[in-house]
Design a protein around this motif. Structure first.
Motif, mmCIF file in Angstrom:
data_model
loop_
_atom_site.group_PDB
_atom_site.id
_atom_site.type_symbol
_atom_site.label_atom_id
_atom_site.label_comp_id
_atom_site.label_asym_id
_atom_site.label_seq_id
_atom_site.Cartn_x
_atom_site.Cartn_y
_atom_site.Cartn_z
ATOM 1 N N PHE A 20 0.832 -1.205 0.000
ATOM 2 C CA PHE A 20 0.000 0.000 0.000
ATOM 3 C C PHE A 20 0.868 1.257 0.000
ATOM 4 C CE2 PHE A 20 -2.318 3.352 2.272
ATOM 5 C CZ PHE A 20 -3.464 3.440 1.501
ATOM 6 N N LEU A 21 1.868 1.297 0.862
ATOM 7 C CA LEU A 21 2.754 2.470 0.925
ATOM 8 C C LEU A 21 3.489 2.675 -0.400
ATOM 9 C CD1 LEU A 21 4.142 2.114 4.534
ATOM 10 C CD2 LEU A 21 2.786 4.029 3.643
ATOM 11 N N GLU A 22 3.900 1.598 -1.014
ATOM 12 C CA GLU A 22 4.593 1.693 -2.301
ATOM 13 C C GLU A 22 3.665 2.260 -3.377
ATOM 14 O OE1 GLU A 22 6.003 -1.628 -5.375
ATOM 15 O OE2 GLU A 22 7.090 -1.700 -3.465
ATOM 16 N N LYS A 23 2.452 1.736 -3.429
ATOM 17 C CA LYS A 23 1.512 2.147 -4.472
ATOM 18 C C LYS A 23 0.923 3.534 -4.240
ATOM 19 C CE LYS A 23 0.054 -2.372 -6.132
ATOM 20 N NZ LYS A 23 -1.110 -3.260 -6.365
ATOM 21 N N THR A 24 0.920 3.999 -3.003
ATOM 22 C CA THR A 24 0.323 5.307 -2.704
ATOM 23 C C THR A 24 1.389 6.353 -2.381
ATOM 24 O OG1 THR A 24 0.012 4.775 -0.354
ATOM 25 C CG2 THR A 24 -1.829 4.297 -1.870
ATOM 26 N N ALA A 25 2.622 6.063 -2.688
ATOM 27 C CA ALA A 25 3.713 7.001 -2.407
ATOM 28 C C ALA A 25 3.373 8.375 -2.978
ATOM 29 C CB ALA A 25 5.017 6.485 -3.005
ATOM 30 N N GLY A 26 3.627 9.390 -2.187
ATOM 31 C CA GLY A 26 3.342 10.748 -2.616
ATOM 32 C C GLY A 26 2.027 11.290 -2.072
ATOM 33 N N HIS A 27 1.127 10.405 -1.687
ATOM 34 C CA HIS A 27 -0.129 10.858 -1.079
ATOM 35 C C HIS A 27 0.120 11.126 0.404
ATOM 36 C CE1 HIS A 27 -2.816 10.207 -4.461
ATOM 37 N NE2 HIS A 27 -2.085 9.135 -4.732
ATOM 38 N N ARG A 28 -0.306 12.273 0.860
ATOM 39 C CA ARG A 28 -0.072 12.672 2.250
ATOM 40 C C ARG A 28 -1.341 12.671 3.094
ATOM 41 N NH1 ARG A 28 4.228 11.288 3.809
ATOM 42 N NH2 ARG A 28 5.824 11.509 2.278
ATOM 43 N N ILE A 29 -2.499 12.676 2.469
ATOM 44 C CA ILE A 29 -3.759 12.664 3.208
ATOM 45 C C ILE A 29 -4.546 11.455 2.717
ATOM 46 C CG2 ILE A 29 -5.861 13.933 3.809
ATOM 47 C CD1 ILE A 29 -4.255 16.494 2.937
ATOM 48 N N ILE A 30 -4.704 10.477 3.611
ATOM 49 C CA ILE A 30 -5.353 9.223 3.236
ATOM 50 C C ILE A 30 -6.530 8.992 4.173
ATOM 51 C CG2 ILE A 30 -5.050 6.749 2.948
ATOM 52 C CD1 ILE A 30 -2.048 7.330 2.422
ATOM 53 N N ALA A 31 -7.715 8.859 3.587
ATOM 54 C CA ALA A 31 -8.951 8.674 4.344
ATOM 55 C C ALA A 31 -9.442 7.241 4.150
ATOM 56 C CB ALA A 31 -9.999 9.666 3.868
ATOM 57 N N PHE A 32 -9.660 6.541 5.259
ATOM 58 C CA PHE A 32 -10.108 5.160 5.229
ATOM 59 C C PHE A 32 -11.605 5.081 5.494
ATOM 60 C CE2 PHE A 32 -5.601 4.846 6.278
ATOM 61 C CZ PHE A 32 -5.184 3.945 5.305
ATOM 62 N N PHE A 33 -12.353 4.642 4.484
ATOM 63 C CA PHE A 33 -13.798 4.461 4.580
ATOM 64 C C PHE A 33 -14.064 2.970 4.778
ATOM 65 C CE2 PHE A 33 -13.227 8.390 2.335
ATOM 66 C CZ PHE A 33 -14.291 9.189 2.719
ATOM 67 N N ALA A 34 -14.699 2.615 5.882
ATOM 68 C CA ALA A 34 -14.982 1.208 6.157
ATOM 69 C C ALA A 34 -15.960 1.116 7.318
ATOM 70 C CB ALA A 34 -13.698 0.467 6.510
ATOM 71 N N PRO A 35 -16.725 0.028 7.363
ATOM 72 C CA PRO A 35 -17.636 -0.137 8.489
ATOM 73 C C PRO A 35 -16.873 -0.464 9.779
ATOM 74 C CG PRO A 35 -17.702 -2.071 7.072
ATOM 75 C CD PRO A 35 -16.831 -1.053 6.389
ATOM 76 N N MET A 36 -17.555 -0.343 10.893
ATOM 77 C CA MET A 36 -16.991 -0.704 12.189
ATOM 78 C C MET A 36 -16.491 -2.151 12.123
ATOM 79 S SD MET A 36 -16.616 0.373 15.391
ATOM 80 C CE MET A 36 -17.857 1.595 15.749
ATOM 81 N N GLY A 37 -15.276 -2.370 12.617
ATOM 82 C CA GLY A 37 -14.722 -3.713 12.676
ATOM 83 C C GLY A 37 -14.045 -4.203 11.414
ATOM 84 N N ALA A 38 -13.967 -3.360 10.399
ATOM 85 C CA ALA A 38 -13.358 -3.786 9.133
ATOM 86 C C ALA A 38 -11.836 -3.798 9.186
ATOM 87 C CB ALA A 38 -13.821 -2.886 7.993
ATOM 88 N N GLY A 39 -11.246 -3.106 10.156
ATOM 89 C CA GLY A 39 -9.797 -3.144 10.296
ATOM 90 C C GLY A 39 -9.073 -1.848 9.988
ATOM 91 N N LYS A 40 -9.753 -0.724 10.093
ATOM 92 C CA LYS A 40 -9.102 0.575 9.809
ATOM 93 C C LYS A 40 -7.899 0.798 10.724
ATOM 94 C CE LYS A 40 -12.988 2.753 10.450
ATOM 95 N NZ LYS A 40 -13.938 1.636 10.510
ATOM 96 N N THR A 41 -8.095 0.641 12.028
ATOM 97 C CA THR A 41 -7.002 0.871 12.974
ATOM 98 C C THR A 41 -5.923 -0.191 12.824
ATOM 99 O OG1 THR A 41 -8.515 1.941 14.528
ATOM 100 C CG2 THR A 41 -6.421 1.150 15.416
#
Length: 145
Positions: A20-41
């Motif tokens: 993920f870090l390799e593919k999103t290199a250069g992005h500084r603001i990343i928002a995670f959309f997911a339901p409760m318990g999906a594993g965001k944290t």
């Protein structure tokens, strides 16, 4: 361009975070959309491990934002807006100061502050698959998941 990473199980997290870090290199603001318990944290913690964060990474549900230090000396900001009811509450913590810093900002529950997210925010969706694996997906052209 649609991007996708499958996380097979907990043992696969570090590999997925590195990809993920390799593919999103250069992005500084990343928002995670997911339901409760999906594993965001959990996924955020894996990303921080890959960045060399030595501190324990936990959900900043009550503090709203945690600051970690990566091995390169740069701060990583981890937001959890689950308990935010209005965008003005995010403004009260100085949200724009963080996102304008140029440092990596990882945001959980971004839908609670949607109007404050800048255009360059990378919207990432985490889905739970029937077999318990997770799919992390994003599109370079998307501003919302």
């Amino acid at each position: 361009m649609q991007n996708e990473i499958i996380i097979k199980n907990l043992e696969d997290l570090d590999r997925a975070a590195g990809e993920f870090l390799e593919k999103t290199a250069g992005h500084r603001i990343i928002a995670f959309f997911a339901p409760m318990g999906a594993g965001k944290t959990t996924f955020t913690a894996a990303i921080c491990r890959r960045l060399g964060v030595g501190d324990a990474v936990c959900s900043p549900t009550f503090t709203i934002v945690n600051e970690y230090l990566a091995t390169d000396g740069q701060p990583v900001y981890h937001f959890d807006f689950y308990r935010i009811n209005t965008p003005s509450e995010a403004m009260d913590i100085g949200f724009y100061d963080y996102i304008d810093s140029g440092n990596l900002c990882l945001i959980e529950w971004p839908e609670n502050i949607g109007s404050l997210l800048p255009e360059e925010t990378l919207a990432v969706k985490i889905s739970v698959n029937p077999d318990g694996s997770r799919t992390v997906s994003w599109s370079e052209a998307d501003t919302e998941a």
